[in-house]
Motif scaffolding. Sequence first.
Motif, PDB file in Angstrom:
ATOM      1  N   GLU A 124      13.507  12.057  54.934  1.00 24.64           N
ATOM      2  CA  GLU A 124      14.731  11.670  54.228  1.00 24.64           C
ATOM      3  C   GLU A 124      15.902  11.614  55.192  1.00 24.64           C
ATOM      4  N   ALA A 125      16.025  12.607  56.056  1.00 23.94           N
ATOM      5  CA  ALA A 125      17.123  12.636  57.026  1.00 23.94           C
ATOM      6  C   ALA A 125      17.015  11.458  57.994  1.00 23.94           C
ATOM      7  N   HIS A 126      15.808  11.167  58.449  1.00 22.54           N
ATOM      8  CA  HIS A 126      15.597  10.073  59.391  1.00 22.54           C
ATOM      9  C   HIS A 126      15.941   8.714  58.768  1.00 22.54           C
ATOM     10  N   VAL A 127      15.428   8.469  57.571  1.00 26.35           N
ATOM     11  CA  VAL A 127      15.651   7.170  56.916  1.00 26.35           C
ATOM     12  C   VAL A 127      17.129   7.003  56.554  1.00 26.35           C
ATOM     13  N   GLY A 128      17.749   8.064  56.050  1.00 30.33           N
ATOM     14  CA  GLY A 128      19.176   7.990  55.726  1.00 30.33           C
ATOM     15  C   GLY A 128      20.028   7.710  56.947  1.00 30.33           C
ATOM     16  N   ALA A 129      19.746   8.394  58.049  1.00 25.39           N
ATOM     17  CA  ALA A 129      20.505   8.171  59.285  1.00 25.39           C
ATOM     18  C   ALA A 129      20.262   6.767  59.827  1.00 25.39           C
ATOM     19  N   THR A 130      19.028   6.279  59.707  1.00 29.28           N
ATOM     20  CA  THR A 130      18.725   4.921  60.168  1.00 29.28           C
ATOM     21  C   THR A 130      19.590   3.903  59.432  1.00 29.28           C
ATOM     22  N   PHE A 131      19.736   4.076  58.127  1.00 32.24           N
ATOM     23  CA  PHE A 131      20.595   3.173  57.351  1.00 32.24           C
ATOM     24  C   PHE A 131      22.010   3.145  57.936  1.00 32.24           C
ATOM     25  N   TRP A 132      22.578   4.310  58.167  1.00 30.97           N
ATOM     26  CA  TRP A 132      23.959   4.365  58.654  1.00 30.97           C
ATOM     27  C   TRP A 132      24.106   3.829  60.067  1.00 30.97           C
ATOM     28  N   TYR A 133      23.058   3.941  60.897  1.00 30.48           N
ATOM     29  CA  TYR A 133      23.136   3.406  62.260  1.00 30.48           C
ATOM     30  C   TYR A 133      22.894   1.899  62.317  1.00 30.48           C
ATOM     31  N   VAL A 134      22.253   1.322  61.319  1.00 30.69           N
ATOM     32  CA  VAL A 134      22.058  -0.130  61.312  1.00 30.69           C
ATOM     33  C   VAL A 134      23.399  -0.842  61.141  1.00 30.69           C
ATOM     34  N   ILE A 135      24.251  -0.312  60.301  1.00 31.19           N
ATOM     35  CA  ILE A 135      25.532  -0.971  59.990  1.00 31.19           C
ATOM     36  C   ILE A 135      26.355  -1.266  61.247  1.00 31.19           C
ATOM     37  N   PRO A 136      26.600  -0.283  62.132  1.00 29.82           N
ATOM     38  CA  PRO A 136      27.418  -0.606  63.313  1.00 29.82           C
ATOM     39  C   PRO A 136      26.700  -1.460  64.353  1.00 29.82           C
ATOM     40  N   SER A 137      25.397  -1.661  64.208  1.00 33.72           N
ATOM     41  CA  SER A 137      24.700  -2.513  65.172  1.00 33.72           C
ATOM     42  C   SER A 137      24.805  -3.997  64.820  1.00 33.72           C
ATOM     43  N   LEU A 161      30.969   1.320  68.153  1.00 39.83           N
ATOM     44  CA  LEU A 161      30.846   1.410  66.693  1.00 39.83           C
ATOM     45  C   LEU A 161      29.943   2.558  66.262  1.00 39.83           C
ATOM     46  N   TYR A 162      28.933   2.873  67.070  1.00 38.66           N
ATOM     47  CA  TYR A 162      28.111   4.058  66.785  1.00 38.66           C
ATOM     48  C   TYR A 162      28.977   5.318  66.834  1.00 38.66           C
ATOM     49  N   LEU A 163      29.790   5.428  67.873  1.00 40.70           N
ATOM     50  CA  LEU A 163      30.670   6.600  67.994  1.00 40.70           C
ATOM     51  C   LEU A 163      31.627   6.679  66.811  1.00 40.70           C
ATOM     52  N   ALA A 164      32.170   5.539  66.419  1.00 43.41           N
ATOM     53  CA  ALA A 164      33.061   5.513  65.252  1.00 43.41           C
ATOM     54  C   ALA A 164      32.307   5.916  63.987  1.00 43.41           C
ATOM     55  N   MET A 165      31.057   5.473  63.856  1.00 42.11           N
ATOM     56  CA  MET A 165      30.256   5.820  62.684  1.00 42.11           C
ATOM     57  C   MET A 165      30.005   7.320  62.635  1.00 42.11           C
ATOM     58  N   VAL A 166      29.682   7.923  63.782  1.00 42.58           N
ATOM     59  CA  VAL A 166      29.444   9.371  63.822  1.00 42.58           C
ATOM     60  C   VAL A 166      30.722  10.102  63.420  1.00 42.58           C
ATOM     61  N   TRP A 167      31.845   9.688  63.987  1.00 43.30           N
ATOM     62  CA  TRP A 167      33.128  10.315  63.664  1.00 43.30           C
ATOM     63  C   TRP A 167      33.442  10.173  62.176  1.00 43.30           C
ATOM     64  N   PHE A 168      33.291   8.948  61.659  1.00 46.01           N
ATOM     65  CA  PHE A 168      33.600   8.671  60.258  1.00 46.01           C
ATOM     66  C   PHE A 168      32.641   9.405  59.317  1.00 46.01           C
ATOM     67  N   SER A 169      31.360   9.409  59.662  1.00 45.77           N
ATOM     68  CA  SER A 169      30.378  10.041  58.776  1.00 45.77           C
ATOM     69  C   SER A 169      30.619  11.540  58.664  1.00 45.77           C
ATOM     70  N   GLN A 170      31.042  12.166  59.761  1.00 46.19           N
ATOM     71  CA  GLN A 170      31.345  13.602  59.706  1.00 46.19           C
ATOM     72  C   GLN A 170      32.475  13.880  58.717  1.00 46.19           C
ATOM     73  N   MET A 181      33.157  12.106  56.146  1.00 37.49           N
ATOM     74  CA  MET A 181      32.717  11.762  54.778  1.00 37.49           C
ATOM     75  C   MET A 181      31.596  12.685  54.295  1.00 37.49           C
ATOM     76  N   GLY A 182      31.179  13.617  55.141  1.00 37.57           N
ATOM     77  CA  GLY A 182      30.134  14.551  54.745  1.00 37.57           C
ATOM     78  C   GLY A 182      28.728  14.007  54.845  1.00 37.57           C
ATOM     79  N   VAL A 183      28.543  12.912  55.587  1.00 36.63           N
ATOM     80  CA  VAL A 183      27.218  12.331  55.783  1.00 36.63           C
ATOM     81  C   VAL A 183      26.651  12.906  57.072  1.00 36.63           C
ATOM     82  N   SER A 184      25.467  13.468  56.986  1.00 40.30           N
ATOM     83  CA  SER A 184      24.839  14.083  58.150  1.00 40.30           C
ATOM     84  C   SER A 184      23.972  13.057  58.883  1.00 40.30           C
ATOM     85  N   LEU A 185      24.311  12.805  60.135  1.00 40.31           N
ATOM     86  CA  LEU A 185      23.487  11.927  60.960  1.00 40.31           C
ATOM     87  C   LEU A 185      22.793  12.799  61.981  1.00 40.31           C
TER      88      LEU A 185
END
Length: 115
Positions: free
Chosen positions: A56-69, A100-109, A111-115
Amino acid sequence: MFFVLKAVMSGILIAAVSTIARRYPGLGALVASLPLISVFGMIWLWLETHDPARMEAHVGATFWYVIPSLPMFLLIPWMMRHGVSFALSLGAGCGLTVGLYLAMVWFSQRMGVSL
């Protein structure tokens, strides 16, 4: 041995994409856009761990990392249409993706999303 099997299957997929794209660029792009590497990764992870929480953690994080790519796939052809070399366009696309990956990590933290 399992690592070798994973590497061979993943390598065949990459070779198939480049071979198909040489003759049929659109079809090669379609095959490349399929989340086959992600699916392979999920299969390998499941076979090695059988851990639903990790999956679940892997698939959820994959979703969030696809967006900035995704913007990379717009920037590279745009730059090349405007006379920029492939190498520079690819570098810029990869640089944009890293940013954009760095921005996603910053933003997700925030928003409470664990990557």
